[in-house]
Structure formats: structure tokens, C-alpha cells
Write a protein that holds these residues in place. Structure first.
Motif, PDB file in Angstrom:
ATOM      1  N   ALA A  38      35.364  25.885  24.347  1.00  0.00           N
ATOM      2  CA  ALA A  38      34.863  24.641  24.912  1.00  0.00           C
ATOM      3  C   ALA A  38      33.743  24.899  25.923  1.00  0.00           C
ATOM      4  CB  ALA A  38      36.006  23.866  25.568  1.00  0.00           C
ATOM      5  N   ASP A  39      33.893  25.949  26.715  1.00  0.00           N
ATOM      6  CA  ASP A  39      32.894  26.244  27.734  1.00  0.00           C
ATOM      7  C   ASP A  39      33.045  27.705  28.156  1.00  0.00           C
ATOM      8  OD1 ASP A  39      35.213  26.258  29.313  1.00  0.00           O
ATOM      9  OD2 ASP A  39      34.870  24.215  30.016  1.00  0.00           O
ATOM     10  N   ASN A  40      32.269  28.098  29.170  1.00  0.00           N
ATOM     11  CA  ASN A  40      32.296  29.478  29.656  1.00  0.00           C
ATOM     12  C   ASN A  40      33.612  29.818  30.350  1.00  0.00           C
ATOM     13  OD1 ASN A  40      29.770  30.434  28.774  1.00  0.00           O
ATOM     14  ND2 ASN A  40      28.733  29.338  30.439  1.00  0.00           N
ATOM     15  N   TRP A  41      34.309  28.805  30.862  1.00  0.00           N
ATOM     16  CA  TRP A  41      35.628  29.065  31.441  1.00  0.00           C
ATOM     17  C   TRP A  41      36.547  29.676  30.380  1.00  0.00           C
ATOM     18  CZ3 TRP A  41      36.928  28.850  36.437  1.00  0.00           C
ATOM     19  CH2 TRP A  41      36.199  28.046  37.306  1.00  0.00           C
ATOM     20  N   THR A  58      42.221  36.521  34.672  1.00  0.00           N
ATOM     21  CA  THR A  58      41.668  35.208  34.981  1.00  0.00           C
ATOM     22  C   THR A  58      40.233  35.159  34.493  1.00  0.00           C
ATOM     23  OG1 THR A  58      41.310  33.586  36.741  1.00  0.00           O
ATOM     24  CG2 THR A  58      40.817  35.872  37.259  1.00  0.00           C
ATOM     25  N   GLY A  59      39.723  33.970  34.310  1.00  0.00           N
ATOM     26  CA  GLY A  59      38.332  33.771  33.928  1.00  0.00           C
ATOM     27  C   GLY A  59      37.601  32.942  34.959  1.00  0.00           C
ATOM     28  N   TYR A  60      36.431  33.416  35.379  1.00  0.00           N
ATOM     29  CA  TYR A  60      35.644  32.710  36.381  1.00  0.00           C
ATOM     30  C   TYR A  60      34.423  32.027  35.786  1.00  0.00           C
ATOM     31  CZ  TYR A  60      38.408  34.956  40.030  1.00  0.00           C
ATOM     32  OH  TYR A  60      39.443  35.363  40.845  1.00  0.00           O
ATOM     33  N   GLY A  61      34.240  32.162  34.476  1.00  0.00           N
ATOM     34  CA  GLY A  61      33.096  31.515  33.853  1.00  0.00           C
ATOM     35  C   GLY A  61      31.783  31.980  34.447  1.00  0.00           C
ATOM     36  N   GLU A  62      30.937  31.033  34.763  1.00  0.00           N
ATOM     37  CA  GLU A  62      29.596  31.322  35.284  1.00  0.00           C
ATOM     38  C   GLU A  62      29.518  31.213  36.804  1.00  0.00           C
ATOM     39  OE1 GLU A  62      27.235  27.229  34.689  1.00  0.00           O
ATOM     40  OE2 GLU A  62      28.623  27.710  33.036  1.00  0.00           O
ATOM     41  N   TYR A  63      30.660  31.016  37.474  1.00  0.00           N
ATOM     42  CA  TYR A  63      30.638  30.565  38.857  1.00  0.00           C
ATOM     43  C   TYR A  63      30.755  31.664  39.907  1.00  0.00           C
ATOM     44  CZ  TYR A  63      31.005  26.105  36.551  1.00  0.00           C
ATOM     45  OH  TYR A  63      30.760  25.030  35.738  1.00  0.00           O
ATOM     46  N   LYS A 109      23.694  41.170  33.665  1.00  0.00           N
ATOM     47  CA  LYS A 109      24.590  41.662  34.713  1.00  0.00           C
ATOM     48  C   LYS A 109      25.754  40.707  34.949  1.00  0.00           C
ATOM     49  CE  LYS A 109      21.100  44.309  37.260  1.00  0.00           C
ATOM     50  NZ  LYS A 109      20.395  44.475  38.552  1.00  0.00           N
ATOM     51  N   ASN A 110      25.499  39.419  34.819  1.00  0.00           N
ATOM     52  CA  ASN A 110      26.561  38.435  35.069  1.00  0.00           C
ATOM     53  C   ASN A 110      27.590  38.408  33.952  1.00  0.00           C
ATOM     54  OD1 ASN A 110      25.467  37.603  37.522  1.00  0.00           O
ATOM     55  ND2 ASN A 110      24.129  36.089  36.539  1.00  0.00           N
ATOM     56  N   ARG A 111      27.212  38.781  32.742  1.00  0.00           N
ATOM     57  CA  ARG A 111      28.174  38.849  31.633  1.00  0.00           C
ATOM     58  C   ARG A 111      28.939  40.158  31.766  1.00  0.00           C
ATOM     59  NH1 ARG A 111      23.437  36.879  28.767  1.00  0.00           N
ATOM     60  NH2 ARG A 111      23.012  38.978  28.023  1.00  0.00           N
ATOM     61  N   ARG A 112      30.178  40.080  32.268  1.00  0.00           N
ATOM     62  CA  ARG A 112      30.899  41.299  32.617  1.00  0.00           C
ATOM     63  C   ARG A 112      32.401  41.047  32.641  1.00  0.00           C
ATOM     64  NH1 ARG A 112      29.529  38.437  37.085  1.00  0.00           N
ATOM     65  NH2 ARG A 112      30.857  38.582  38.937  1.00  0.00           N
ATOM     66  N   VAL A 113      33.155  42.133  32.609  1.00  0.00           N
ATOM     67  CA  VAL A 113      34.602  42.125  32.840  1.00  0.00           C
ATOM     68  C   VAL A 113      34.870  43.081  33.988  1.00  0.00           C
ATOM     69  CG1 VAL A 113      36.868  42.691  31.906  1.00  0.00           C
ATOM     70  CG2 VAL A 113      35.171  41.572  30.452  1.00  0.00           C
ATOM     71  N   GLU A 114      35.613  42.630  34.978  1.00  0.00           N
ATOM     72  CA  GLU A 114      35.880  43.442  36.163  1.00  0.00           C
ATOM     73  C   GLU A 114      37.375  43.732  36.278  1.00  0.00           C
ATOM     74  OE1 GLU A 114      34.257  41.607  39.616  1.00  0.00           O
ATOM     75  OE2 GLU A 114      32.187  42.025  39.058  1.00  0.00           O
ATOM     76  N   PHE A 115      37.656  44.970  36.700  1.00  0.00           N
ATOM     77  CA  PHE A 115      39.028  45.384  37.021  1.00  0.00           C
ATOM     78  C   PHE A 115      39.127  45.525  38.536  1.00  0.00           C
ATOM     79  CE2 PHE A 115      38.091  46.908  32.806  1.00  0.00           C
ATOM     80  CZ  PHE A 115      39.259  46.716  32.086  1.00  0.00           C
ATOM     81  N   VAL A 116      40.116  44.900  39.124  1.00  0.00           N
ATOM     82  CA  VAL A 116      40.390  45.058  40.550  1.00  0.00           C
ATOM     83  C   VAL A 116      41.732  45.771  40.666  1.00  0.00           C
ATOM     84  CG1 VAL A 116      40.677  43.929  42.771  1.00  0.00           C
ATOM     85  CG2 VAL A 116      39.127  42.938  41.065  1.00  0.00           C
ATOM     86  N   LEU A 117      41.701  47.022  41.137  1.00  0.00           N
ATOM     87  CA  LEU A 117      42.899  47.846  41.238  1.00  0.00           C
ATOM     88  C   LEU A 117      43.358  47.864  42.688  1.00  0.00           C
ATOM     89  CD1 LEU A 117      41.555  50.851  39.105  1.00  0.00           C
ATOM     90  CD2 LEU A 117      42.646  48.751  38.295  1.00  0.00           C
ATOM     91  N   ARG A 118      44.511  47.267  42.957  1.00  0.00           N
ATOM     92  CA  ARG A 118      45.035  47.186  44.314  1.00  0.00           C
ATOM     93  C   ARG A 118      45.941  48.377  44.600  1.00  0.00           C
ATOM     94  NH1 ARG A 118      41.532  43.604  46.481  1.00  0.00           N
ATOM     95  NH2 ARG A 118      41.541  41.617  45.326  1.00  0.00           N
ATOM     96  N   LYS A 119      45.729  49.002  45.734  1.00  0.00           N
ATOM     97  CA  LYS A 119      46.553  50.152  46.120  1.00  0.00           C
ATOM     98  C   LYS A 119      47.958  49.706  46.496  1.00  0.00           C
ATOM     99  CE  LYS A 119      45.857  52.080  50.075  1.00  0.00           C
ATOM    100  NZ  LYS A 119      45.222  52.774  51.190  1.00  0.00           N
ATOM    101  N   LYS A 120      48.916  50.527  46.169  1.00  0.00           N
ATOM    102  CA  LYS A 120      50.298  50.257  46.513  1.00  0.00           C
ATOM    103  C   LYS A 120      50.465  50.232  48.027  1.00  0.00           C
ATOM    104  CE  LYS A 120      54.939  52.225  45.996  1.00  0.00           C
ATOM    105  NZ  LYS A 120      55.718  53.351  45.420  1.00  0.00           N
ATOM    106  N   THR A 121      51.169  49.237  48.532  1.00  0.00           N
ATOM    107  CA  THR A 121      51.400  49.107  49.967  1.00  0.00           C
ATOM    108  C   THR A 121      52.691  49.819  50.354  1.00  0.00           C
ATOM    109  OG1 THR A 121      50.281  46.959  49.996  1.00  0.00           O
ATOM    110  CG2 THR A 121      51.716  47.487  51.863  1.00  0.00           C
ATOM    111  N   ILE A 122      52.584  50.713  51.316  1.00  0.00           N
ATOM    112  CA  ILE A 122      53.745  51.444  51.804  1.00  0.00           C
ATOM    113  C   ILE A 122      54.264  50.740  53.056  1.00  0.00           C
ATOM    114  CG2 ILE A 122      54.621  53.675  52.594  1.00  0.00           C
ATOM    115  CD1 ILE A 122      53.674  53.606  49.701  1.00  0.00           C
ATOM    116  N   THR A 123      55.540  50.392  53.039  1.00  0.00           N
ATOM    117  CA  THR A 123      56.168  49.688  54.160  1.00  0.00           C
ATOM    118  C   THR A 123      57.143  50.610  54.886  1.00  0.00           C
ATOM    119  OG1 THR A 123      57.982  48.857  52.798  1.00  0.00           O
ATOM    120  CG2 THR A 123      55.956  47.545  52.883  1.00  0.00           C
ATOM    121  N   ALA A 124      57.633  50.123  56.031  1.00  0.00           N
ATOM    122  CA  ALA A 124      58.639  50.889  56.764  1.00  0.00           C
ATOM    123  C   ALA A 124      59.924  51.053  55.962  1.00  0.00           C
ATOM    124  CB  ALA A 124      58.930  50.195  58.105  1.00  0.00           C
ATOM    125  N   GLU A 125      60.249  50.051  55.127  1.00  0.00           N
ATOM    126  CA  GLU A 125      61.439  50.151  54.269  1.00  0.00           C
ATOM    127  C   GLU A 125      61.280  51.262  53.244  1.00  0.00           C
ATOM    128  OE1 GLU A 125      59.896  47.432  55.066  1.00  0.00           O
ATOM    129  OE2 GLU A 125      61.381  46.395  56.316  1.00  0.00           O
TER     130      GLU A 125
END
Length: 298
Positions: free
Chosen positions: A228-231, A259-264, A278-294
Motif C-alpha cells: 500500500a505504501d512505504n510503511w 519495525t518499519g519506518y518507511g520514508e520518515y 542511502k535512505n533505502r536501507r535495513v538497520e540492525f540495532v544490537l543492544r548490550k546486555k545489562t548487568i544488574t546487582a542481582e
């Protein structure tokens, strides 16, 4: 009686040969200097770079295939991010460098060095960062980033892949043209080798991650396909990548989102063809594991 002429003074001034000789000598010195710079040894160059930057230069790396050599990171460059060198290397009382301070810079990222970076830390944070669990996670997260950078650089993929990191995340950007045909969400057959390599890299250091977010992006050109659209297009592309990675059965699906961000969320000007690519892309965001006191208590 005729008067004798006084003898001519041959040394009374400079001739054009003197100026010419000086110029030739200067040119010779200049070319000798250029030759010296061009033939500087690796040892002298490393010393010079370290003197100006405070960090050793990256070693040259031979091209490798991560799929056939998954353990090659034992000989990775010492650093791609030099935060640990802001405060200088650790030294013993006798002025010599500590042998343990020559490893990975993220292994050296101590609470004291973060405080020198003007990051405010609580007592609990200092205790967590001093723990073996936290340091092990930092080493794995750093190794994951270094694997990505080495793969991109040794295979000449800088125009198609891009990786950067901060303290808590690694960002990997893949040009959509590498993975998909125009206005389509089905993976190209020649794109699977890239995703196979990324899956291998993620899998080797998965214990250091808490979340892998896959994000699809497009340019601002309207599409006239069954989407239907870029979304929808951007979301379908992110889903295709996620399904391909998870279908191998080695990665934990609970750690993935897409998730998809379309053109926005453009990163370049959509008024030019280069910017659209450049705008036509797929991005990976890798979050580091959080170490807690537990975690430390366990």
C-alpha cells in the motif's frame, strides 16, 4: 712608464653558479626527504602515530572468511574505539605499563576511566562495572563489533555496509539494494551470503546482547506495487530479514524485534539519487546486555 692594472678580485661577489648550486642542493634534500617518508618502516610509523594520537594504529588485516574461520578474532586489532585511551594506559609504580593493560580497550574500561570521561557513576554502578560478569560482557560486546568491522573492511563492503557503536549499542546499516530488488521485499539470492555472515557473527557473541532490533527504511518515492505504501514495504523487508536469520534455528527469537519506518527517518537528502540510495536501507540495532546487582549476586 705605463701603470700596471690591479689584479682582478675573483672572490669579490656571488655568481649565478652559486645560486644555481644552492637550488640544486635544496631540491636534492627535498627529494631525499620525500623518499625517507615513503620508505618509513612499520615500527617507526607505529611509534609516530602513537606519539600523536596516544593509541596504537590499527594493524593491517588480511582478508578472511568469517564463515570458515569463526575464531579468527583472537588476533583482532587492539581497538576500533579508543575511549579507554582518554585517560592514558594503566601503569605500575615503577612507570612501566601494566601487562594487563595491553588487551582489548573495552576490557580496560574501568570506572575510574569513565569518571575521567566525566560520566557520573553511583557506588552501585562502580561495583557492577568492577565485576567479572560486566567485564566479560564488555569483552564479548567489543569482540562482536570488531568482527563486524573486520568483515566489512576486509571484503571491501564499505559502500554497502556500515557499523558503529557507543557504550550500549552497535548499529549496523545494510543498503537495501544489497538485499532486495526495487519495491520488493523478497530477499535476493546473492544477498544471503551477507545475512549468513551476519548471523554467524551475532551467534558467536549472542550472550552479550539483550535485544536485536531490525528496522526497515525507504526513500520518499511513492510505490505502485501490492504494498500500500512505504510503511508496508519497509516493514515487510525487516520481517524478511528477521525470518531469514531466525530460520537457521540458532538465534533466540525472544531477543528479536522488527519495525518499519518507511520514508520518515531519512539519513540523506531525498532530492538526489545518491541520497535516496542511502535512505533505502535495513538497520540492525544490537543492544548490550545489562548487568544488574542481582546478576552479580547470582
Amino acid at each position: 712608464m705605463a701603470r700596471k692594472r690591479p689584479p682582478s678580485d675573483e672572490g669579490g661577489g656571488y655568481s649565478w653558479q652559486d645560486t644555481y648550486g644552492d637550488m640544486v642542493t635544496l631540491l636534492l634534500c627535498f627529494f631525499v626527504l620525500l623518499f625517507a617518508f615513503s620508505s618509513v618502516s612499520d615500527e617507526k610509523w607505529n611509534t609516530l602515530v602513537e606519539a600523536f594520537t596516544g593509541a596504537p594504529p590499527l594493524r593491517s588485516i588480511a582478508a578472511v572468511d568469517l564463515l570458515s574461520m569463526p575464531n579468527f578474532t583472537e588476533d583482532l586489532p587492539s581497538s576500533y574505539v579508543n575511549l579507554s585511551f582518554v585517560g592514558g594506559g594503566a601503569k605500575e609504580e615503577n612507570g612501566e605499563e601494566d601487562e594487563q593493560a595491553t588487551g582489548s580497550p573495552w576490557e580496560e574500561l574501568t570506572p575510574e576511566q569513565l569518571q575521567r570521561l566525566q560520566l557520573e557513576l553511583t557506588e552501585e554502578q562502580v561495583r557492577i562495572m568492577s565485576s567479572e560478569e560486566y567485564q566479560r560482557t564488555e569483552q564479548q560486546f567489543s569482540r562482536l563489533y570488531e568482527r563486524l568491522v573486520v568483515y566489512i573492511e576486509t571484503n571491501g563492503l564499505e559502500d554497502m555496509l556500515f557499523a558503529e557503536r557507543d557504550l550500549d549499542s552497535i548499529y549496523v546499516r545494510v543498503a537495501a539494494g544489497v538485499l532486495f530488488d526495487s519495491a520488493k521485499a523478497r530477499l535476493r539470492s546473492d544477498a544471503r551470503h551477507v545475512l549468513d555472515t551476519l548471523e554467524e557473527i551475532f551467534y558467536t557473541e549472542m550472550d552479550a546482547l539483550s535485544l536485536v532490533s531490525i528496522e526497515g527504511h525507504t526513500d520518499n518515492m511513492p510505490i505502485s506495487t501490492y504494498f500500500a505504501d512505504n510503511w508496508e514495504l519497509s516493514t515487510a523487508r525487516a520481517l524478511s530479514v528477521m525470518h531469514y536469520l531466525l530460520d537457521k534455528g540458532r538465534l533466540d527469537p525472544e531477543m528479536f524485534s522488527c519495525t518499519g519506518y518507511g520514508e520518515y527517518q531519512p539519513i540523506a537528502d531525498n532530492d538526489t539519487e545518491e541520497g535516496k540510495q542511502k535512505n533505502r536501507r535495513v538497520e540492525f540495532v544490537l543492544r548490550k546486555k545489562t548487568i544488574t546487582a542481582e546478576d552479580i549476586a547470582q
